[in-house]
Every structure is written in structure tokens, then in C-alpha cells.
Scaffold this motif. Structure first.
Motif, PDB file in Angstrom:
ATOM      1  N   PRO A  98       9.168   2.714  -9.264  1.00 33.30           N
ATOM      2  CA  PRO A  98       8.306   2.328  -8.136  1.00 33.30           C
ATOM      3  C   PRO A  98       9.111   2.365  -6.832  1.00 33.30           C
ATOM      4  O   PRO A  98      10.325   2.087  -6.844  1.00 33.30           O
ATOM      5  CB  PRO A  98       7.868   0.911  -8.494  1.00 33.30           C
ATOM      6  N   ILE A 106       0.853  -1.197   0.000  1.00 30.76           N
ATOM      7  CA  ILE A 106       0.000   0.000   0.000  1.00 30.76           C
ATOM      8  C   ILE A 106       0.882   1.237   0.000  1.00 30.76           C
ATOM      9  O   ILE A 106       1.762   1.386   0.847  1.00 30.76           O
ATOM     10  CB  ILE A 106      -0.936   0.018   1.226  1.00 30.76           C
ATOM     11  N   GLY A 107       0.654   2.112  -0.955  1.00 33.10           N
ATOM     12  CA  GLY A 107       1.449   3.330  -1.030  1.00 33.10           C
ATOM     13  C   GLY A 107       0.645   4.517  -0.554  1.00 33.10           C
ATOM     14  O   GLY A 107      -0.375   4.370   0.117  1.00 33.10           O
ATOM     15  N   ASP A 108       1.099   5.722  -0.918  1.00 33.63           N
ATOM     16  CA  ASP A 108       0.392   6.922  -0.486  1.00 33.63           C
ATOM     17  C   ASP A 108      -0.435   7.529  -1.624  1.00 33.63           C
ATOM     18  O   ASP A 108      -0.876   8.652  -1.536  1.00 33.63           O
ATOM     19  CB  ASP A 108       1.373   7.941   0.101  1.00 33.63           C
ATOM     20  N   GLY A 109      -0.616   6.789  -2.708  1.00 35.18           N
ATOM     21  CA  GLY A 109      -1.520   7.243  -3.757  1.00 35.18           C
ATOM     22  C   GLY A 109      -0.867   7.907  -4.954  1.00 35.18           C
ATOM     23  O   GLY A 109      -1.542   8.224  -5.918  1.00 35.18           O
ATOM     24  N   TRP A 110       0.436   8.110  -4.884  1.00 38.48           N
ATOM     25  CA  TRP A 110       1.083   8.745  -6.034  1.00 38.48           C
ATOM     26  C   TRP A 110       2.594   8.558  -5.974  1.00 38.48           C
ATOM     27  O   TRP A 110       3.143   8.205  -4.933  1.00 38.48           O
ATOM     28  CB  TRP A 110       0.782  10.244  -6.069  1.00 38.48           C
ATOM     29  N   ARG A 111       3.211   8.782  -7.125  1.00 40.16           N
ATOM     30  CA  ARG A 111       4.667   8.900  -7.123  1.00 40.16           C
ATOM     31  C   ARG A 111       5.070   9.812  -8.282  1.00 40.16           C
ATOM     32  O   ARG A 111       4.281  10.053  -9.205  1.00 40.16           O
ATOM     33  CB  ARG A 111       5.328   7.530  -7.211  1.00 40.16           C
TER      34      ARG A 111
END
Ligand SMILES: Cc1cc2nc3c(=O)[nH]c(=O)nc-3n(C[C@H](O)[C@H](O)[C@H](O)COP(=O)(O)OP(=O)(O)OC[C@H]3O[C@@H](n4cnc5c(N)ncnc54)[C@H](O)[C@@H]3O)c2cc1C
Ligand code: SF4
Lengths: 176, 513
Positions: A87, A76-81
Motif C-alpha cells: 500500500p 483517498i488514492g488514485d484507484g489502483w496500485r
């Protein structure tokens, strides 16, 4: 964390000032230990050493590097990069690989001296990792106790919100 | 999860998304006797399950990865995008200023930007209705914009430390301030379809979800009303495609768990927000004869200035956006304007913003964060013009469902840069007057707007002034993607007004058909 600190934290978390969902989240975090699954032994050793320099902490009392590893495994990430960044996991690996040979065995000053170079060669990975470690640090009950942060103890209301208008439970929480 | 055979049938209207755009119309259409249902990608988050902890509350946000490009890449997730029954209103700050009439007429006034294809007078009755229904707390006489028909339903919420400091600093330079309007209750309120909503307890965690139902998120207001009137909400259901036949939309395909399912309806309303709506349209090649889907992406100018004072402020207490000034609504040299707002802040949000914004590390970082209880913030929210160079496209990278991730290009234009500079200087001056130390500024952009804009001309817009797509007669859009310009105020209240207006137009059209 000293016994006294731990007792103070547990006393607050287990008090009626804290709601059940909040208590559950914080107790779990207080005791969380992850180790490494995403990174290999060498990478993880470097990550832990770097983490200690970026956000000074004692890995024995809060497992910030393990929190990062665990997050990458859960996925699970924070919604953006950043569009031009790899990645997260790959980006962090590259950042760690760019540290000088034997980084984890250098003394603190030498480690600090090596950091600006990887910051400028891997700016996005550096920023993301710094933010992620800072988040884990600030969210930790031990940090919150030491900084006198009592915002989670809100089961009763906060009737006074002006400057220096503290409730007894806020005043009492944190090192004296 | 409800069993698959519990899916509704014979739907008049299917709504995709349950945020500020999807929820009000769901209730309105149910009220009009239509058979309606909503598909929502996220799950339910009942208030009593909400923790006072930002990390534990990450589940309120849309965390599927988006790619941020351009000179000023926008952060998504916590910065602007929600997921759950209630959408982004689950974690909005409930700060509800109205747009001013001239916000809708930028091109007329400045020869740049765009005019909305509607008048302020068409929004006003909806603003009145919404502020009452949601239970907005605010001042008796709000000093900016047209005279209101009546005062806010409830008195203002108490001002926290940052708000009082801003009040003092603004007074010194002759800037007018006022307690803000917040859709959070300063008195208990009975909510039709829900029950009693309690008074705000000043816990300051609105952006991580309200644990007592004081905040007017859609779940405790319009969605509760809609369900009490027979509307069905299918949660945990992410739409992956719209189905079409003979140029009309017939329904939507969605993933619930690992299952791919389908719901059909006579009319479909896309309310998935200004990133997921254009993404769905682009993936399906729909409603894009103008070539405008994904274009004109806007994000409000949102510069913040922070400092620390000797007083113990406890920035976690009190409604975060307590005090406002709209004296900068028009500033010579700028197209459009901005408003100024005091800021409370939760600890993790503050810490990560500080780390990203200053890139400080080591003892210096920890030393600063140690002062969290003394932090006071102030920010602006200002006009962002629509530009060719700001747009959303599909990338080649696939997400967990095998769908292309969206890539969003964003760079401030000249006007936004000037606005940032003006705002930063003003806020630094104000925070200098309260004797703040360690003052630092975070340039940022917030909210996602304008990727399927509304307009009268099908050549240059995606939907008509009521939200119906120009290309497909029974496909409507109702979310922040339809914004023609960004407005110099926060979007949620205006979005809800547009939502009720779309519902009324739809019902009227059905009556005539
Ligand atoms: C931290 C924060 C603070 C904010 N504070 C304020 C404020 O104080 N005042 C203000 O006016 N605005 C504020 N906003 C902005 C405000 O919340 C939004 O402008 C508003 O909610 C947008 O409405 P929407 O209908 O366009 O989208 P949303 O409210 O985001 O709703 C979209 C919904 O669609 C769902 N969805 C998306 N894709 C799919 C799919 N494929 N299938 C099914 N469902 C899908 C999402 O899960 C979501 O629930 C804030 C936002 C954030 C993030
Ligand atoms: S400040 Fe008030 S409205 Fe916001 S979360 Fe707390 S109780 Fe709810």
C-alpha cells in the motif's frame, strides 16, 4: 513566490474569468500548508529533501511533501496500485528508509547521486511518488502562473482554438 | 440523502449503475411505463458545481483501490473508471465513432478473436437514434464505414492546434482525416427532460466534467429524461450483494452512508461497469456456470505520441479529440485495426503521464513541463483480443467495506505488441513531419471491457445476445463487461446502443409473458 506573482495570481483568480468552484479549489491550494501527520519527523525530513530533488521547487511556497502526507492521512488514492507493491504509505516508507543515512543533510549533487539506487530497488514506489509530486507541482497556481497556463480562466468561452490564437487574458498571464 | 422511507417499492426493474450501460435503458423502460429505479454508488455532480481543475474533480472517478497485475498493468481511476450519477460519461471525451460491421466479425475474418452474436444492422438504427438524441457534432460526410442514413445533427466542433497539425501531417503522407464525431454540442439543443444544453465553449476539460452541459453525459440526457418519466435514482448507494430466492434474483443490498439497505424488484440489471459487475458476481457466486465471469478482460491499445512545437498551441483549448483517421482500420499483418486521433490535454494529466512514462526527474522534468503550452498529442485506439491470461479475480485484500479488492491481470499479446509498434512508428513519422521536438511515446491501455461476455452458447459466455444472464432468468447485464471483442473504436456509443437494444428486448419479453 514574489509579491508581484502572488498579486497577479490573486487578480486572475478573483476575476470574472474564473468560475466559483474553480476559484475555491485554486485559492485553497494556493495557501495550503500541511506539515506531517502520516510520516514521522525523520521520514518527513527525507521526503521533503527527496521531493525537492525529484521535482525542484521551494517548499516555502508550495508544500508538495505535505500534500503527499495529507493525502495518505485522508486515505483517498488514485484507484489502483501495482499488485506486487505494498500500500502507498508503506511503500513510500520503505523507499525513504532505503535512502542513505543522513540523506536530508547531503548536498544536492550527493542526493542526486543516491537517487538511482532507490529507483532501481523500489521502482513502483519511485514511480508513484514521482507522479504524485509532479501532480501536486503542476496543479499549483504558482507553477501554472510561471508556465503561463491560463486554462482555468474559462468562464467566458475560448472562441479561438487554433495555434497562436490567444485571448488577451491568456497572453497577459505569466511572467513577461 | 433521501430518507430511507423514500425508497421506491414494487419495482419492475432495478438498475445498478447509471453510466453508458445503465442510463439509456432506465429511460427506455420508464418510457414503456415500467416502474424503475437505479442505485448509483456515486453522487450527483451538477454541471454548475464542476471546477476547471483536475485535482478538484477527482471525485468523478472510481478511486477504490484495484490491484493491477500482469506484464502491462492497467491504471484504473482517471484512466477508465467513473463514479457518479452518469458514470464514466461524466468524464468521457464524448468521442463517439461507430463500430464498423467487420469489427463484429473478427473470428470470421481472421480465425482469431471472437464474433459478436449480433449483426451491425441490429445496431445501426440505435446509432442513428443516439446520435440525434445526444446531439453529436460531426462532419457532413463521414468517410469511413457504411454510408449513413443522415448527417450528424450538428456541424463539427472547431479543430484545435493538435488537430490542425495532425491534419497537415496526414495530408503529407496521403492519409485521409476528418473532424471527429463528438457528443458535444456545436449548437444549442433542447433536451427532453433537461432543458437547454448550451454550445461547447471549447474549454477542453471534458475529462474533468463539463461545466455547461454541452457534453452529452448521461446526467443531462438519458437520466434527466428517465427522471422526468418517473424513474427514481438513489445516489450514494453502493450495492454490496444481490439477493436470491429459488434461483431468481430478488433485489440488491446496498450501503448508503453507514446504513445497509435493501431494494427488491422483479428484474435486476447490473450496469456497474466491467470491473464492478464481475466483482459483484464473483463475490456472490452468481451467473458463472460457464466459468467465464471475470475472464477475457480487454483494454484497448492506446499508444500516445507527444511532442512540442514552436507554435503556442494551448492544449487545454478545444474538444480534446478533434480529428480522426480510420485509414488504419485494416493493416496487413494485424488482426483488427486501429484509429488515429489528435489529442488535447489538461496540464496535470499531461504532467503525470510524462513523469510515469519517461521517469524523468529533476530540472529536466520541470524544463519539459514548462513547455506545456506547446504540446501536441496524437494517439491510437485499437483492437485488443480476448485472452486466457487476462482476467479479473478477487484478492485476499479487503477494501474499506470489508469486500475483497479485485485484482486484474493484463498483458499485451503478440497482436497488441505488433499494433503498438506499427502505431508508434506511424505517429512518430507524423510528428516528425510537423517538426515536433522532445517527441516521446507512452504505451498504454484504456477502457475496461469484456469480463462477462455475451454469446449464444451458455458454455462460453455469461449473457445471451440481448444481455440476459444464461443462468438466472431475471438477472441482466448491460455495461462494457458484455463486449465480446473490444472493437477498434471507443466503446460508449456502442454501449448505449446495446443498452437501448436490451431495454427493447426486455419490454418485448414482458409483453409476450
Ligand atoms: C477519461 C475517460 C475518457 C473516455 N473517453 C471516451 C470517449 O471519448 N469515447 C468513448 O466511447 N468512451 C470513452 N470512455 C469510456 C466510456 O466512458 C465507457 O466505455 C462507458 O462509460 C462505460 O459504460 P459502463 O456502463 O460500462 O460503465 P460506467 O459508465 O463506468 O458506469 C458504471 C456505473 O456504475 C456505478 N457502480 C459501480 N459499482 C457499483 C455498485 N456496486 N453499486 C452501485 N453503483 C455502482 C459506478 O459508480 C458508475 O457510475 C472514456 C473513459 C474515461 C475514463
Ligand atoms: S470542451 Fe466543450 S464539451 Fe468539453 S468540457 Fe468543455 S464545454 Fe464541455
Amino acid at each position: 513566490m514574489t509579491t508581484k506573482e502572488r498579486e497577479a495570481i490573486l487578480a486572475m483568480l478573483n476575476s470574472a474569468h474564473v468560475t466559483e468552484p474553480t476559484r475555491r479549489a485554486l485559492l485553497e491550494r494556493l495557501n495550503a500548508r500541511y506539515g506531517h501527520e502520516f510520516f514521522d519527523e525523520v521520514e518527513f525530513g527525507r521526503l521533503r529533501a527527496l521531493a525537492v530533488r525529484l521535482v525542484p521547487h521551494d517548499p516555502a511556497e508550495m508544500d508538495l511533501a505535505g500534500t503527499v502526507d495529507h493525502r495518505l492521512i485522508v486515505g483517498i488514492g488514485d484507484g489502483w496500485r501495482y499488485a506486487d507493491a505494498l500500500p502507498d504509505g508503506e511503500a513510500y516508507r520503505e523507499l525513504l528508509a532505503a535512502l542513505p543515512e543522513g540523506f536530508e543533510t547531503l548536498n544536492g549533487d550527493a542526493q542526486d547521486a543516491a537517487i538511482p539506487a532507490v529507483q532501481s530497488s523500489h521502482p513502483h514506489a519511485f514511480e508513484d511518488l514521482l507522479a504524485e509530486l509532479t501532480e501536486a507541482f503542476m496543479a499549483h497556481p504558482v507553477t501554472q502562473y510561471r508556465f503561463g497556463y491560463a486554462g482555468f480562466a474559462d468562464a467566458p468561452e475560448w472562441p479561438h482554438v487554433g495555434p497562436n490564437e490567444l485571448e488577451p487574458r491568456e497572453e497577459a498571464y505569466g511572467p513577461r | 440523502m433521501a430518507p430511507a422511507n423514500a425508497l421506491p417499492t414494487d419495482l419492475d426493474v432495478l438498475v445498478i449503475g447509471t453510466g453508458a450501460g445503465g442510463a439509456p435503458l432506465l429511460a427506455r423502460l420508464a418510457q414503456a411505463g415500467l416502474k424503475v429505479a437505479a442505485l448509483e454508488a456515486g453522487v450527483r455532480h451538477p454541471p454548475e458545481g464542476i471546477a476547471t481543475d483536475e485535482v478538484a474533480q477527482l471525485g468523478l472517478f472510481w478511486t477504490d483501490e484495484r490491484l493491477s497485475a500482469g506484464n502491462d498493468p492497467v491504471g484504473f481511476g482517471r484512466n477508465n473508471s467513473g463514479r457518479g450519477v452518469g458514470g464514466s460519461t461524466l468524464h468521457y471525451t464524448a468521442y463517439t465513432p461507430r463500430a464498423q460491421p467487420d469489427d463484429l466479425k473478427l473470428r470470421t475474418e481472421f480465425g482469431q478473436g471472437e464474433d459478436w452474436p449480433l449483426e451491425f444492422s441490429e445496431l445501426e438504427p440505435y446509432y442513428d437514434e443516439l446520435e440525434y438524441f445526444l446531439g453529436v457534432s460531426g462532419p457532413e460526410n463521414y468517410p469511413w464505414g457504411p454510408q449513413r442514413k443522415s448527417s450528424y445533427r450538428h456541424p463539427p466542433l472547431p479543430l484545435n492546434g493538435a488537430a490542425r497539425l495532425m491534419q497537415k501531417a496526414c495530408a503529407e503522407i496521403g492519409m485521409k482525416t476528418s473532424p471527429a464525431a463528438n457528443a458535444a454540442l456545436s449548437r444549442p439543443q433542447e433536451q427532453e427532460g433537461y432543458g437547454t444544453r448550451h454550445t461547447c465553449t471549447n474549454r477542453g476539460f471534458c475529462q474533468a466534467g463539463c461545466s455547461i452541459g454541452a457534453k452529452a453525459s448521461m446526467d443531462v440526457t438519458f437520466l434527466a429524461l428517465a427522471e422526468s418519466l418517473g424513474a427514481q435514482i438513489v445516489d450514494g448507494a453502493q450495492v454490496t450483494a444481490l439477493t436470491m430466492k429459488d434461483g431468481r434474483v430478488t433485489g440488491a443490498e446496498f450501503m448508503r452512508g453507514q446504513e445497509l439497505e435493501h431494494l427488491s424488484a422483479k428484474t435486476v440489471i447490473l450496469a456497474a461497469g466491467a470491473v464492478e459487475t464481475p466483482r459483484l458476481l464473483l463475490m456472490n457466486g452468481l451467473a458463472n456456470s460457464s466459468g467465464q465471469v471475470g475472464r477475457n478482460f480487454m483494454a484497448h491499445v492506446g499508444m500516445q505520441v507527444w511532442g512540442q512545437v514552436d507554435d503556442d498551441l494551448r492544449p487545454y483549448k478545444g474538444i480534446p479529440g478533434g480529428l480522426i483517421s480510420e485509414d488504419t482500420h485494416r493493416v496487413p499483418g494485424l488482426i483488427g485495426g486501429y484509429l488515429l486521433q489528435s489529442l488535447g490535454v489538461m496540464p496535470v494529466t499531461y504532467a503525470t503521464q510524462y513523469a510515469r512514462g519517461t521517469l524523468k526527474w529533476g530540472p529536466e522534468l520541470v524544463q519539459h513541463l514548462r513547455g506545456y503550452n506547446h504540446v501536441a498529442g496524437i494517439n491510437v485506439l485499437g483492437e485488443c483480443l480476448p485472452y486466457e491470461h487476462n482476467y479479473l479475480e478477487l484478492s485476499d485484500e479487503l477494501d474499506g467495506r470489508g469486500l475483497p479488492k479485485p485484482r486484474i491481470h493484463f498483458s499485451f499479446g503478440e497482436n497488441e505488441k505488433k499494433m503498438n509498434a506499427h502505431a508508434e512508428a506511424l505517429m512518430r513519422d507524423l510528428w516528425g513531419r510537423i517538426g515536433a521536438r522532445d517527441v516521446w511515446a507512452l504505451p498504454r491501455a484504456a477502457h475496461t471491457l469484456g469480463t462477462a461476455r455475451m454469446g449464444a452458447d451458455p458454455e462460453t459466455s455469461v449473457v445471451n445476445p440481448f444481455g440476459r444472464t444464461h443462468d438466472i432468468e431475471n438477472l441482466w447485464i448491460c455495461d462494457n463487461s458484455t463486449f465480446t471483442s473490444s472493437l477498434s473504436v471507443n466503446p460508449a456509443l456502442t454501449q448505449m446502443a446495446l443498452s437501448l437494444r436490451t431495454a427493447d428486448a426486455l419490454v418485448e419479453g414482458l409483453k409476450q409473458a
